[in-house]
Design a protein around this motif. Structure first.
Motif, PDB file in Angstrom:
ATOM      1  N   TYR A  88      25.648 -19.980   9.149  1.00  0.00           N
ATOM      2  CA  TYR A  88      25.574 -21.436   9.007  1.00  0.00           C
ATOM      3  C   TYR A  88      26.647 -22.019   9.915  1.00  0.00           C
ATOM      4  O   TYR A  88      27.823 -21.658   9.808  1.00  0.00           O
ATOM      5  CB  TYR A  88      25.866 -21.863   7.572  1.00  0.00           C
ATOM      6  CG  TYR A  88      24.744 -21.605   6.582  1.00  0.00           C
ATOM      7  CD1 TYR A  88      23.478 -21.186   6.992  1.00  0.00           C
ATOM      8  CD2 TYR A  88      24.959 -21.784   5.218  1.00  0.00           C
ATOM      9  CE1 TYR A  88      22.464 -20.954   6.073  1.00  0.00           C
ATOM     10  CE2 TYR A  88      23.948 -21.563   4.292  1.00  0.00           C
ATOM     11  CZ  TYR A  88      22.706 -21.142   4.721  1.00  0.00           C
ATOM     12  OH  TYR A  88      21.703 -20.914   3.807  1.00  0.00           O
ATOM     13  N   SER A 115      21.156 -23.261  10.540  1.00  0.00           N
ATOM     14  CA  SER A 115      21.089 -21.828  10.262  1.00  0.00           C
ATOM     15  C   SER A 115      20.610 -21.144  11.530  1.00  0.00           C
ATOM     16  O   SER A 115      19.623 -21.582  12.137  1.00  0.00           O
ATOM     17  CB  SER A 115      20.108 -21.544   9.120  1.00  0.00           C
ATOM     18  OG  SER A 115      19.757 -20.167   9.117  1.00  0.00           O
ATOM     19  N   LEU A 145      19.703 -27.477   8.496  1.00  0.00           N
ATOM     20  CA  LEU A 145      19.750 -27.471   7.032  1.00  0.00           C
ATOM     21  C   LEU A 145      19.602 -28.902   6.520  1.00  0.00           C
ATOM     22  O   LEU A 145      20.230 -29.821   7.056  1.00  0.00           O
ATOM     23  CB  LEU A 145      21.072 -26.873   6.540  1.00  0.00           C
ATOM     24  CG  LEU A 145      21.332 -25.403   6.903  1.00  0.00           C
ATOM     25  CD1 LEU A 145      22.731 -24.984   6.458  1.00  0.00           C
ATOM     26  CD2 LEU A 145      20.293 -24.491   6.281  1.00  0.00           C
ATOM     27  N   TRP A 158      24.442 -29.332   9.943  1.00  0.00           N
ATOM     28  CA  TRP A 158      24.505 -27.890   9.717  1.00  0.00           C
ATOM     29  C   TRP A 158      23.211 -27.236  10.187  1.00  0.00           C
ATOM     30  O   TRP A 158      22.125 -27.763   9.957  1.00  0.00           O
ATOM     31  CB  TRP A 158      24.697 -27.584   8.236  1.00  0.00           C
ATOM     32  CG  TRP A 158      26.087 -27.840   7.725  1.00  0.00           C
ATOM     33  CD1 TRP A 158      26.599 -29.018   7.266  1.00  0.00           C
ATOM     34  CD2 TRP A 158      27.142 -26.876   7.606  1.00  0.00           C
ATOM     35  NE1 TRP A 158      27.904 -28.841   6.875  1.00  0.00           N
ATOM     36  CE2 TRP A 158      28.264 -27.533   7.069  1.00  0.00           C
ATOM     37  CE3 TRP A 158      27.241 -25.506   7.906  1.00  0.00           C
ATOM     38  CZ2 TRP A 158      29.468 -26.885   6.821  1.00  0.00           C
ATOM     39  CZ3 TRP A 158      28.442 -24.854   7.659  1.00  0.00           C
ATOM     40  CH2 TRP A 158      29.544 -25.547   7.116  1.00  0.00           C
ATOM     41  N   PRO A 198      25.569 -27.064   2.990  1.00  0.00           N
ATOM     42  CA  PRO A 198      25.595 -25.869   2.139  1.00  0.00           C
ATOM     43  C   PRO A 198      26.786 -25.880   1.190  1.00  0.00           C
ATOM     44  O   PRO A 198      27.830 -26.456   1.497  1.00  0.00           O
ATOM     45  CB  PRO A 198      25.689 -24.713   3.144  1.00  0.00           C
ATOM     46  CG  PRO A 198      26.217 -25.318   4.396  1.00  0.00           C
ATOM     47  CD  PRO A 198      25.780 -26.749   4.410  1.00  0.00           C
TER      48      PRO A 198
END
Length: 196
Positions: A76, A139, A114, A137, A118
């Motif tokens: 991440y 991934s 994302l 963010w 997270p």
């Protein structure tokens, strides 16, 4: 009998147990985070400014296998700015980065933005906040591990990485480990769904 662990490598630590004779003005090493058996090594590395899941083992063959491209690693990355669809597409298709003074094109890989921030522990060294502009963010899942690859990839598409956390190696997840925490893995092959 070999032993294996997972650890949350905190920001600011090197992914090694001994100072290899380098004059590293008192760098923090993994051995300071707990009692590990003699001969423990990290499987792969996270650079000093990266954090998250690191597997540890006393088995050099296991280390070589996990480091091979058979095992996915998911990261991440908190990036500077609101990352665009075009930038995500470029990450997925492969981007050109510098590697040892030459140009290298990364392999195609899964990457997505994302939807939510997270749920990760706060980093002890504060990041800049939203007053300095938006962040987002992403991934990124890699099965290659070039030096500082994720950081170079997000920079190449115009969104430099501010914080980088590895959350998964194969089928082993960071879960709710806190920075500096470690946990013994009783059967790393089973945990990674590897054939014996």
């Amino acid at each position: 009998m070999h032993q294996h662990f997972k650890i949350y490598k905190p920001y600011g630590y090197l992914s090694q147990f001994i100072n290899n004779g380098q004059k590293q003005h008192r760098k923090k090493l993994l051995g300071e985070l707990g009692e590990f058996p003699e001969g423990t090594m990290s499987i792969g590395r996270l650079d000093e400014k990266s954090e998250g899941l690191l597997l540890l083992t006393t088995d050099g063959k296991m280390s070589d296998f996990v480091n091979s491209s058979k095992v996915d690693k998911e990261y991440y990355a908190q990036v500077d700015g609101d990352i665009t669809e075009a930038a995500i597409k470029a990450l997925q298709n492969g981007v050109e980065i510098g590697l040892n003074g030459t140009k290298y094109t990364t392999k195609p890989c899964p990457a997505f933005k994302l939807d939510e921030v997270p749920n990760l522990p706060e980093r002890w060294k504060k990041l800049r906040d939203e007053r300095h502009g938006p962040t987002s963010w992403v991934s990124i899942i890699l099965n290659e591990g070039k030096f500082r690859q994720v950081r170079k990839m997000t920079s190449a598409v115009g969104f430099p990485t501010l914080r980088l956390v590895r959350v998964r190696v194969g089928t082993i997840y960071l879960d709710d480990l806190q920075p500096g925490d470690s946990m013994q893995l009783l059967d790393i092959k089973k945990e990674l769904n590897l054939d014996a």
